[in-house]
Design an enzyme around this catalytic site. Structure first.
Site, PDB file in Angstrom:
ATOM      1  N   GLU A 157       0.880  -1.170   0.000  1.00 31.17           N
ATOM      2  CA  GLU A 157       0.000   0.000   0.000  1.00 31.17           C
ATOM      3  C   GLU A 157       0.908   1.208   0.000  1.00 31.17           C
ATOM      4  OE1 GLU A 157      -1.236   3.194   1.605  1.00 31.17           O
ATOM      5  OE2 GLU A 157      -1.983   2.042   3.305  1.00 31.17           O
ATOM      6  N   CYS A 194      -2.737   7.742   5.024  1.00 31.19           N
ATOM      7  CA  CYS A 194      -2.677   7.383   3.609  1.00 31.19           C
ATOM      8  C   CYS A 194      -3.963   7.745   2.888  1.00 31.19           C
ATOM      9  CB  CYS A 194      -2.367   5.898   3.445  1.00 31.19           C
ATOM     10  SG  CYS A 194      -3.246   4.838   4.588  1.00 31.19           S
TER      11      CYS A 194
END
Length: 526
Positions: free
Chosen positions: A264, A301
């Protein structure tokens, strides 16, 4: 536990083979904390990977109920980490105590959720096609499929979530649930935190009789390459920068036996503010968006790094309101000096670009990050300029004004893969701009309506993933129970006698799980 923590975990045991001392740092003051650690040697990396490989045959063959017991025990140990632990994490990360307390609960909750997954048994993905001996022109054999763990998994801790995406975080929880021992690479930003959590995992492993080597942890710089390239490692979990994740992907692909990397990495998480919403509640949208941008100093994020809207007097007023709010936001301490330095470099790229205007935010000074607001020419998206595709990790967002609905569609189409996209609108907006949902589901892992992406629920339906460069593999998620799928692979048994089949596939269905039998979902015995 002693006040000086200074060793690596190898196969569940401590090792002092490393010679280089690295120290934990107080994120607020920059001073050394009274915790020191050994830089792992290549021999220790090898030992950790081999310990995980040695544990794998025993661990993967434990019943799902036994593995669930282990995960529950980890959760119990995490919940016992008290105020001293919380204070330590705060010092290492500059995150507030309430955030750490919430994250601790989320981390133990993840473990308990995966324990539930193991007990309900759907992770097996059991499928049975019974033999058809009379079928013409050829009979069908008896075919039965279920899923097993890939093997030892290397997990890299994230900087921004010292608990939930770290030592006992989602990647570790999913791998352990799948039957895969873990070799964890501690993040340099919170090494003492990692040691405390590793102690909790090791204690839980001993309490529940898990095999030695089911969890291993190493410290140090430059050890990631050796870990990813080790032949015992069968998959990698990573949360971090695009540069770091891509490097791991390339290493894993270049191995004699390539392995999957579930990374990720990078996302700007566009927020689209639609016209009728601005007519009704422009001020509240500006307030909510500003709060999302600066939450946690922008160190998520899913931070909303791009805001799009159609040119109008309302949108102009909205921009002015958002700029005023950003100007009023205080500076915040970031996770560590490296993160602050990266934030400064990201801001410099925006400041120096001729097609980007600075709208709000004070000058960066000292060791704290100042929130910022920019405005970019829509042509940067239409032409695929990388400057708006790159995440600026910190409390910053960029406004893009489009001419009309057609240009909005084109601008969104110019975006690379993202973790999230958000639509802020009224019912009339969603009717008028209905085509955006079909477009965005090709671009992102999660689409939000009238919410903000800086909050990721841990549950069965959550997707925290998306097309590259948000992740290296858009078929998975790093949050939610579907995360276990990344560390499982299917195995098919043909014409096996019942006595030799795994329990998940036996005629009597001793596990009592739901199975797909000749295309029908059933829980009964055959």
């Amino acid at each position: 536990m002693s006040t000086i923590i200074g060793h690596n975990y190898i196969g569940g045991q401590r090792s002092a083979a490393g010679k280089v001392i690295v120290r934990s740092i107080d994120a607020n003051t920059g001073e050394n904390l009274p915790y020191s650690f050994y830089q792992a040697t290549l021999e220790e990396v090898d030992s950790a990977a081999l310990a995980a490989a040695s544990a794998f045959p025993t661990y993967r063959n434990l019943s799902a109920a036994r593995r669930a017991e282990f995960l529950d025990a980890i959760a119990d140990e995490l919940d016992t980490l008290g105020d001293d632990f919380v204070a330590l994490v705060c010092r290492e990360t500059a995150l507030p105590a309430v955030r750490i307390q919430g994250e601790r609960g989320r981390t133990s909750g993840q473990m308990r959720l995966f324990a539930k997954v193991l007990r309900r048994g759907d992770f097996y993905g059991a499928r049975i096609d019974l033999a058809l001996p009379e079928r013409k022109p050829l009979p069908r054999p008896d075919l039965r499929q279920y899923r097993i763990g890939l093997g030892p998994v290397a997990v890299f801790g994230a900087s921004n979530f010292p608990l939930a995406f770290s030592t006992a975080g989602g990647d570790s929880a999913a791998a352990l649930a799948a039957g895969c021992p873990v070799v964890f690479k501690a993040h340099s930003g919170h090494m003492a935190t990692a040691e405390y959590v590793a102690n909790a995992i090791i204690t839980a492993a001993e309490r529940t009789g898990m095999p030695a080597g089911v969890f291993n942890m190493i410290y140090g710089a430059g050890v990631g390459e050796a870990l990813v390239k080790h032949p015992a490692i069968q998959a990698v979990g990573f949360t971090g920068s695009l540069k770091g994740g891509r490097a791991l992907c390339d290493m894993a692909a270049a191995r004699p036996q390539p392995i999957p990397v579930f990374a990720e990495m990078s996302s700007v998480n566009p927020v689209v503010v639609l016209p009728q919403a601005l007519n009704v509640r422009a001020d509240s949208i500006a307030n909510e968006l500003c709060a999302s941008v600066v939450q946690g100093c922008g160190q998520f994020c899913t931070n909303p790094g791009l805001v799009l809207g159609i040119r109008s007097t309302n949108f102009s007023a909205f921009q002015q309101r958002l700029a005023a709010l950003i100007n009023d936001q205080p500076a915040q301490t970031m996770l560590n000096p490296g993160t602050l330095g990266s934030y400064g470099k990201g801001l410099q790229k925006l400041h120096s670009h001729p097609a980007i205007e600075h709208l709000a935010g004070g000058t960066q000074q000292g060791s704290q990050a100042q929130p910022q607001l920019f405005k970019a020419d829509v042509n940067l998206l239409l032409k695929g300029d990388e400057v708006l595709q790159e995440e600026v990790f910190g409390p910053t967002t960029v406004i893009v004004e489009v001419a009309d609905q057609t240009q909005l569609h084109a601008a969104l189409n110019g975006l690379q893969g993202q973790l999230t996209a958000t639509l802020i609108g009224e019912p009339g907006d969603f009717a008028q701009f209905s085509e955006l949902t079909a477009l965005l589901e090709q671009k992102v892992g999660r689409i939000l309506l009238n919410g903000y992406p800086t909050g990721v629920e841990v549950c069965d339906s959550m997707v925290h993933g998306g097309p590259y460069p948000a992740t290296s593999d858009a078929r998975g998620t790093s949050v939610g129970t579907l995360a276990i799928d990344r560390f499982l692979r299917p195995v098919c048994f043909q014409n096996f006698p019942d006595s030799l089949l795994p329990d998940a596939l036996k005629d009597a269905n001793p596990l009592g799980i739901s199975r797909l039998v000749d295309g029908q979902a059933v829980r009964d015995s055959l």
